[in-house]
Motif scaffolding. Structure first.
Motif, short mmCIF file in Angstrom:
data_model
loop_
_atom_site.label_atom_id
_atom_site.label_comp_id
_atom_site.label_asym_id
_atom_site.label_seq_id
_atom_site.Cartn_x
_atom_site.Cartn_y
_atom_site.Cartn_z
N SER A 96 -9.97 -13.39 -7.73
CA SER A 96 -10.62 -14.69 -7.94
C SER A 96 -10.23 -15.73 -6.91
O SER A 96 -10.76 -16.83 -6.92
CB SER A 96 -10.28 -15.21 -9.34
OG SER A 96 -8.87 -15.36 -9.48
N CYS A 97 -9.29 -15.41 -6.00
CA CYS A 97 -8.83 -16.39 -5.01
C CYS A 97 -8.95 -15.86 -3.59
O CYS A 97 -7.97 -15.86 -2.84
CB CYS A 97 -7.38 -16.79 -5.29
SG CYS A 97 -7.08 -17.40 -6.93
N PRO A 98 -10.13 -15.39 -3.20
CA PRO A 98 -10.25 -14.89 -1.82
C PRO A 98 -10.03 -16.03 -0.83
O PRO A 98 -10.20 -17.20 -1.18
CB PRO A 98 -11.68 -14.36 -1.75
CG PRO A 98 -12.42 -15.12 -2.79
CD PRO A 98 -11.43 -15.38 -3.89
N PRO A 99 -9.65 -15.71 0.39
CA PRO A 99 -9.41 -16.77 1.37
C PRO A 99 -10.68 -17.58 1.64
O PRO A 99 -11.79 -17.03 1.65
CB PRO A 99 -8.96 -16.02 2.63
CG PRO A 99 -9.36 -14.61 2.41
CD PRO A 99 -9.41 -14.37 0.95
N ALA A 100 -10.50 -18.87 1.83
CA ALA A 100 -11.63 -19.72 2.17
C ALA A 100 -12.11 -19.40 3.58
O ALA A 100 -11.30 -19.12 4.47
CB ALA A 100 -11.21 -21.19 2.08
N VAL A 112 0.86 -1.19 0.00
CA VAL A 112 0.00 0.00 0.00
C VAL A 112 0.89 1.22 0.00
O VAL A 112 1.52 1.55 0.99
CB VAL A 112 -0.92 0.01 1.25
CG1 VAL A 112 -1.79 1.26 1.26
CG2 VAL A 112 -1.78 -1.24 1.27
N ARG A 113 0.93 1.91 -1.15
CA ARG A 113 1.86 3.04 -1.28
C ARG A 113 1.13 4.38 -1.30
O ARG A 113 1.58 5.33 -1.91
CB ARG A 113 2.67 2.85 -2.55
CG ARG A 113 3.45 1.53 -2.54
CD ARG A 113 4.31 1.37 -3.76
NE ARG A 113 4.79 -0.01 -3.82
CZ ARG A 113 4.63 -0.80 -4.86
NH1 ARG A 113 4.00 -0.36 -5.93
NH2 ARG A 113 5.09 -2.04 -4.84
N HIS A 170 -5.60 2.35 -6.95
CA HIS A 170 -5.60 1.65 -5.67
C HIS A 170 -7.03 1.38 -5.19
O HIS A 170 -7.33 0.29 -4.69
CB HIS A 170 -4.82 2.44 -4.62
CG HIS A 170 -4.59 1.67 -3.36
ND1 HIS A 170 -3.55 0.78 -3.22
CD2 HIS A 170 -5.29 1.63 -2.20
CE1 HIS A 170 -3.63 0.23 -2.01
NE2 HIS A 170 -4.67 0.73 -1.38
N LEU A 171 -7.91 2.36 -5.34
CA LEU A 171 -9.30 2.16 -4.96
C LEU A 171 -9.94 1.07 -5.81
O LEU A 171 -10.74 0.27 -5.31
CB LEU A 171 -10.09 3.46 -5.10
CG LEU A 171 -9.78 4.58 -4.11
CD1 LEU A 171 -10.68 5.78 -4.38
CD2 LEU A 171 -9.96 4.12 -2.67
N GLU A 172 -9.61 1.04 -7.09
CA GLU A 172 -10.14 -0.02 -7.97
C GLU A 172 -9.68 -1.40 -7.48
O GLU A 172 -10.46 -2.37 -7.48
CB GLU A 172 -9.67 0.20 -9.40
CG GLU A 172 -10.31 1.41 -10.06
CD GLU A 172 -9.64 1.81 -11.37
OE1 GLU A 172 -10.22 2.66 -12.08
OE2 GLU A 172 -8.54 1.30 -11.67
N ALA A 173 -8.43 -1.47 -7.05
CA ALA A 173 -7.90 -2.73 -6.52
C ALA A 173 -8.64 -3.12 -5.24
O ALA A 173 -9.01 -4.30 -5.05
CB ALA A 173 -6.40 -2.62 -6.26
N LEU A 174 -8.86 -2.15 -4.36
CA LEU A 174 -9.59 -2.45 -3.12
C LEU A 174 -11.01 -2.92 -3.44
O LEU A 174 -11.51 -3.85 -2.81
CB LEU A 174 -9.62 -1.22 -2.22
CG LEU A 174 -8.29 -0.81 -1.59
CD1 LEU A 174 -8.47 0.47 -0.77
CD2 LEU A 174 -7.72 -1.92 -0.72
N TYR A 175 -11.63 -2.28 -4.40
CA TYR A 175 -12.98 -2.69 -4.81
C TYR A 175 -12.97 -4.15 -5.25
O TYR A 175 -13.86 -4.93 -4.87
CB TYR A 175 -13.46 -1.79 -5.94
CG TYR A 175 -14.88 -2.05 -6.40
CD1 TYR A 175 -15.94 -1.38 -5.81
CD2 TYR A 175 -15.14 -2.97 -7.42
CE1 TYR A 175 -17.25 -1.62 -6.22
CE2 TYR A 175 -16.44 -3.21 -7.83
CZ TYR A 175 -17.49 -2.54 -7.23
OH TYR A 175 -18.78 -2.78 -7.64
N ALA A 199 -1.15 -10.32 -2.17
CA ALA A 199 -1.09 -10.95 -3.49
C ALA A 199 -1.88 -10.14 -4.52
O ALA A 199 -1.40 -9.89 -5.63
CB ALA A 199 -1.63 -12.37 -3.41
N TRP A 200 -3.08 -9.70 -4.15
CA TRP A 200 -3.92 -8.98 -5.09
C TRP A 200 -3.35 -7.60 -5.43
O TRP A 200 -3.30 -7.20 -6.58
CB TRP A 200 -5.33 -8.85 -4.52
CG TRP A 200 -6.29 -8.05 -5.35
CD1 TRP A 200 -6.95 -6.93 -4.98
CD2 TRP A 200 -6.73 -8.33 -6.69
NE1 TRP A 200 -7.77 -6.48 -6.00
CE2 TRP A 200 -7.65 -7.32 -7.06
CE3 TRP A 200 -6.41 -9.33 -7.61
CZ2 TRP A 200 -8.26 -7.29 -8.31
CZ3 TRP A 200 -7.03 -9.29 -8.87
CH2 TRP A 200 -7.94 -8.28 -9.19
N LEU A 201 -2.90 -6.87 -4.42
CA LEU A 201 -2.35 -5.54 -4.70
C LEU A 201 -1.07 -5.63 -5.52
O LEU A 201 -0.84 -4.80 -6.40
CB LEU A 201 -2.13 -4.78 -3.39
CG LEU A 201 -3.40 -4.38 -2.65
CD1 LEU A 201 -3.05 -3.65 -1.36
CD2 LEU A 201 -4.31 -3.53 -3.50
#
Length: 197
Positions: free
Chosen positions: A93-97, A20-21, A35-40, A184-186
């Motif tokens: 596509s790979c949120p934590p279980a 997070v920069r 960054h907001l798009e990534a958070l979304y 991983a996502w960011l």
């Protein structure tokens, strides 16, 4: 339990924080928007999974008051998005279980901690974009003056929801997995534009 979570997730938290920069003095408006798009793209599946797992079980959690996706939508609309472009944003596509309530509470711990920590980011953003071109920072202003009380209420509800210490490792695992998902996502989303963040 909050102290255990903080200690057991510290390395995961620090790794996620490095991606997070938003505190950079070189942050651009397009970098902030990206960054907001990534958070979304991350909050959409996380909040859907949390709602599926926790909705209605623990009224003290006040889940409906804690959802951040509408705030991210408001910020992104202020930066030029509409319904169609929001619908096209990539989603992780790979949120934590979340096999159970303890893991879901670990995920919620990370999201609530991000809200608490976001107050530092908010102060930077309001100074950095002082002319108002970045919108109202709805996501980082979540809870307004109630950030502290909402965090304390979460801690109390967490203890009520998971009073048995044997469940603590599962809560910790859920939090660790969520920090890893953030990192991983960011990294994935920002890999091609590090200079604009």
């Amino acid at each position: 339990m909050l102290q255990t979570l903080k200690a057991e997730t510290r390395p995961h938290h620090e790794r996620a924080e490095r991606v997070v920069r938003l505190l950079s003095p070189d942050l651009t408006l397009s970098g902030y928007r990206r960054h907001l798009e990534a958070l979304y793209g991350l909050y959409a599946p996380l909040e859907a999974a949390l709602a599926s797992c926790l909705e209605g079980l623990f009224p003290a959690l006040r889940l409906a008051d804690r959802w951040k996706l509408p705030l991210l939508e408001a910020d992104l609309r202020a930066l030029g998005h509409d319904d169609a472009s929001l619908a096209r944003l990539p989603v992780y596509s790979c949120p934590p279980a979340l096999p159970g309530v303890p893991e879901a509470l670990g995920t919620l711990y990370v999201l609530e901690g991000a809200t608490l920590g976001g107050q530092l980011i908010l102060r930077h953003l309001t100074r950095h974009f002082e002319r108002g071109a970045a919108g109202g920072f709805s996501f980082f202003r979540a809870y307004g003056e109630s950030v502290g009380p909402m965090w304390r209420a979460f801690g109390e509800a967490l203890l009520c929801a998971c009073p048995d210490p044997v469940l603590t490792p599962r809560v910790v695992r859920g939090a660790q997995d969520t920090f890893e998902a953030f990192e991983a996502w960011l990294r994935e989303v920002h890999a091609d534009a590090p200079s604009s963040l």
